[in-house]
Design an enzyme around this catalytic site. Structure first.
Site, PDB file in Angstrom:
ATOM      1  N   GLN A 216      -6.831  37.702 -12.450  1.00  0.00           N
ATOM      2  CA  GLN A 216      -6.653  38.123 -11.052  1.00  0.00           C
ATOM      3  C   GLN A 216      -6.455  37.049  -9.995  1.00  0.00           C
ATOM      4  O   GLN A 216      -6.956  36.139 -10.086  1.00  0.00           O
ATOM      5  CB  GLN A 216      -8.127  38.829 -10.749  1.00  0.00           C
ATOM      6  CG  GLN A 216      -8.248  40.116 -11.216  1.00  0.00           C
ATOM      7  CD  GLN A 216      -8.423  39.914 -12.802  1.00  0.00           C
ATOM      8  OE1 GLN A 216      -9.234  39.219 -13.250  1.00  0.00           O
ATOM      9  NE2 GLN A 216      -7.870  40.959 -13.517  1.00  0.00           N
TER      10      GLN A 216
ATOM     11  N   SER B  61     -13.060  37.686 -21.064  1.00  0.00           N
ATOM     12  CA  SER B  61     -12.346  36.743 -20.189  1.00  0.00           C
ATOM     13  C   SER B  61     -12.253  35.368 -20.532  1.00  0.00           C
ATOM     14  O   SER B  61     -11.519  35.034 -21.555  1.00  0.00           O
ATOM     15  CB  SER B  61     -12.782  37.104 -18.677  1.00  0.00           C
ATOM     16  OG  SER B  61     -11.751  36.849 -17.724  1.00  0.00           O
TER      17      SER B  61
ATOM     18  N   LYS C  31     -10.792  41.440 -22.465  1.00  0.00           N
ATOM     19  CA  LYS C  31     -10.095  41.471 -21.037  1.00  0.00           C
ATOM     20  C   LYS C  31      -9.241  40.378 -21.264  1.00  0.00           C
ATOM     21  O   LYS C  31      -9.399  39.199 -21.236  1.00  0.00           O
ATOM     22  CB  LYS C  31     -11.192  41.007 -19.816  1.00  0.00           C
ATOM     23  CG  LYS C  31     -10.686  40.992 -18.422  1.00  0.00           C
ATOM     24  CD  LYS C  31     -11.814  40.919 -17.591  1.00  0.00           C
ATOM     25  CE  LYS C  31     -11.138  40.794 -16.100  1.00  0.00           C
ATOM     26  NZ  LYS C  31     -10.078  39.565 -16.136  1.00  0.00           N
TER      27      LYS C  31
END
Length: 480
Positions: free
Chosen positions: A335, A306, A331
């Site tokens: 979100q 991420s 990733k």
């Protein structure tokens, strides 16, 4: 309020709050409006709610039905990063990225149904109260812990700053129970560590980032200021095992290394529209911009995910840094974390993030410039065991010990968890060298000595194969 209206409001709650974009563990703020949600009611939810409440032979509280429905809405998306968080879970999630926590400052694990102190943090309330590794927590404030999950035990230990906690612990070395009083304090969460390494007459700054949290950018500044002031000529950035965090944090870190106004990533919404994320002027980073020009090597592994991939993707695409290690996790989604009226949160994947070359790394990861396999003793999770094993036994704890013994150079013929004759010989040899009582068993003393030996091995940077490759490459750059 009718139940159907509650669920509608749960979907509309975003309009009342700023939105957290979390690169799981990136975060930018945005606003949602009611126009983005189809208006109307959901009578079928009313029906199901009433039917269950009136007819179910197993009674369920209404709030639990609501929680179940919220979880169901997130689960049906089929995205592991989109989820509903209860009020309690949301608080824990925020705390995991916070710069400090309130507690006693001790790592706790569950082993054989027991809750064991792994180690108290130096200077923490736990250490001040006298807690030691392998102490078993038996009661908290007079309440027995039988049947509780580890998460529930941790919740009981946490509380308000300055409040006292009564612990009943069993200390194996004394074979007795002790009553200890611990006062909860604020425990700082450090996400950046740094040191200056002098290798072959060259000074290299080594900075490790464990995550991108609330205070990471400030910690990064202090760390880089320190190593540059000490004379660092190049920088090794270690994001191995870094699961991600806030976008604003990784943005500031990237900004300190890149030229002003550089695009370090793109956000892509559901319509495919791209928004560039641009490095802003970083006046707070001093030393005449040396950080933006000095050689940089980044270490990553499959646990780098991420937000850490945003950093490595930017350095790689912009040719600002050389990537060493393993392909990262992969990733590539972001979100939104939105508050709901019941105190919970809906964490929803709403954007993709792309590298400066507009590459989506989701499921693929960021490739390295130079692959380097790590020593297995660095990738093994160190754990506790309170059980006793002897020849003829079979258990995962034995397999774990066999792998560590083999990594330390002891001759073990297998690592499948069966305690055979070769394992007996390796255990005996290790216990003799570690000056533990000469027995052919794996017990608490054996596992403690094994853990200490592996931790000592890991602290020696000479044993870190990937780091040594990085140091060698930096030496090559500086000697050109």
């Amino acid at each position: 309020m009718r139940r159907s209206r509650f669920f509608l409001f749960a979907l509309l709650a975003v309009l009342a709050t700023g939105v957290f974009l979390v690169l799981d563990g990136c975060s930018v703020s945005d606003k949602k409006s009611a126009d983005t949600v189809m208006p109307g009611s959901f009578p079928v939810i009313d029906e199901a709610y009433s039917i269950i409440q009136e007819n179910a032979v197993y009674p369920v509280e209404g709030d639990m039905l609501v929680e179940g429905a919220l979880r169901g809405m997130a689960d049906v998306i089929g995205d592991p990063y989109s989820t509903y968080l209860s009020e309690e879970e949301a608080a824990s999630h925020k705390e995991s990225l916070a710069g400090e926590r309130v507690g006693i400052g001790a790592e706790i694990t569950r082993s054989g149904g027991k809750y064991i102190i792994v180690s108290p943090i130096k200077g923490s309330p736990a250490e001040k109260a006298g807690l030691q590794p392998y102490d078993e927590i038996v009661r908290i404030n007079g309440e027995a812990l039988g049947g509780l999950k580890l998460q529930e035990v941790v919740k009981k230990i946490r509380g308000k700053e300055g409040s006292a906690l009564e612990l009943t612990i069993y200390r194996p070395d004394l074979n007795k129970h002790l009553e200890l009083k611990v006062v909860r304090e604020v425990i700082p969460v450090k996400t950046v560590s740094a040191e200056l390494m002098e290798v072959r007459g060259e000074k290299i700054g080594y900075i490790a980032l464990t995550m991108f949290g609330d205070e990471t950018a400030d910690e990064w500044k202090k760390a880089t200021d320190k190593v540059i002031k000490e004379g660092a000529e190049a920088l090794i950035i270690d994001v191995r095992g870094n699961p991600g965090g806030y976008l604003r944090a990784v943005g500031e870190v990237a900004g300190s290394l890149l030229a002003d106004d550089t695009v370090f990533a793109y956000m892509q919404n559901v319509k495919g529209e791209l928004t560039p994320l641009v490095v802003e002027p970083s006046e707070k980073f001093s030393f005449d911009g040396k950080l933006k020009t000095m050689p940089v090597v980044l270490l990553q592994d499959k646990g780098s995910a991420s937000a850490s991939e945003v950093l490595s993707g930017a350095l790689k695409d912009l040719r600002r840094g050389f990537i060493i290690g393993d392909v990262s996790f992969g990733k590539g989604t972001v979100q939104d974390t939105m508050e709901l009226s019941n105190g919970g949160e809906m964490k929803l994947s709403t954007h993709k993030w792309l590298t400066p070359k507009e590459t989506w790394i989701h499921g693929k990861g960021v490739n390295v410039d130079l692959a380097s396999e790590q020593d297995k003793l660095f990738t093994e999770h160190i754990r506790f065991s309170t059980d006793v094993y002897a020849e003829g036994d079979y258990h995962e704890d034995i397999s774990y010990a066999q792998r560590l013994l083999s990594g330390l150079g002891y001759s073990v013929g297998r690592d499948d968890g069966y305690f055979d004759e070769s394992t007996v010989e390796a255990v005996r040899a290790f216990r003799m060298e570690a000056k533990v009582s000469e027995e052919n068993i794996m017990d608490r003393k054996f596992f403690t000595a094994l853990r200490e030996k592996v931790e000592s091995y890991r602290k020696d940077k000479e044993n870190d194969k990937q780091l040594q490759v990085a140091i060698g490459y930096v030496h090559h750059l500086l000697s050109e």
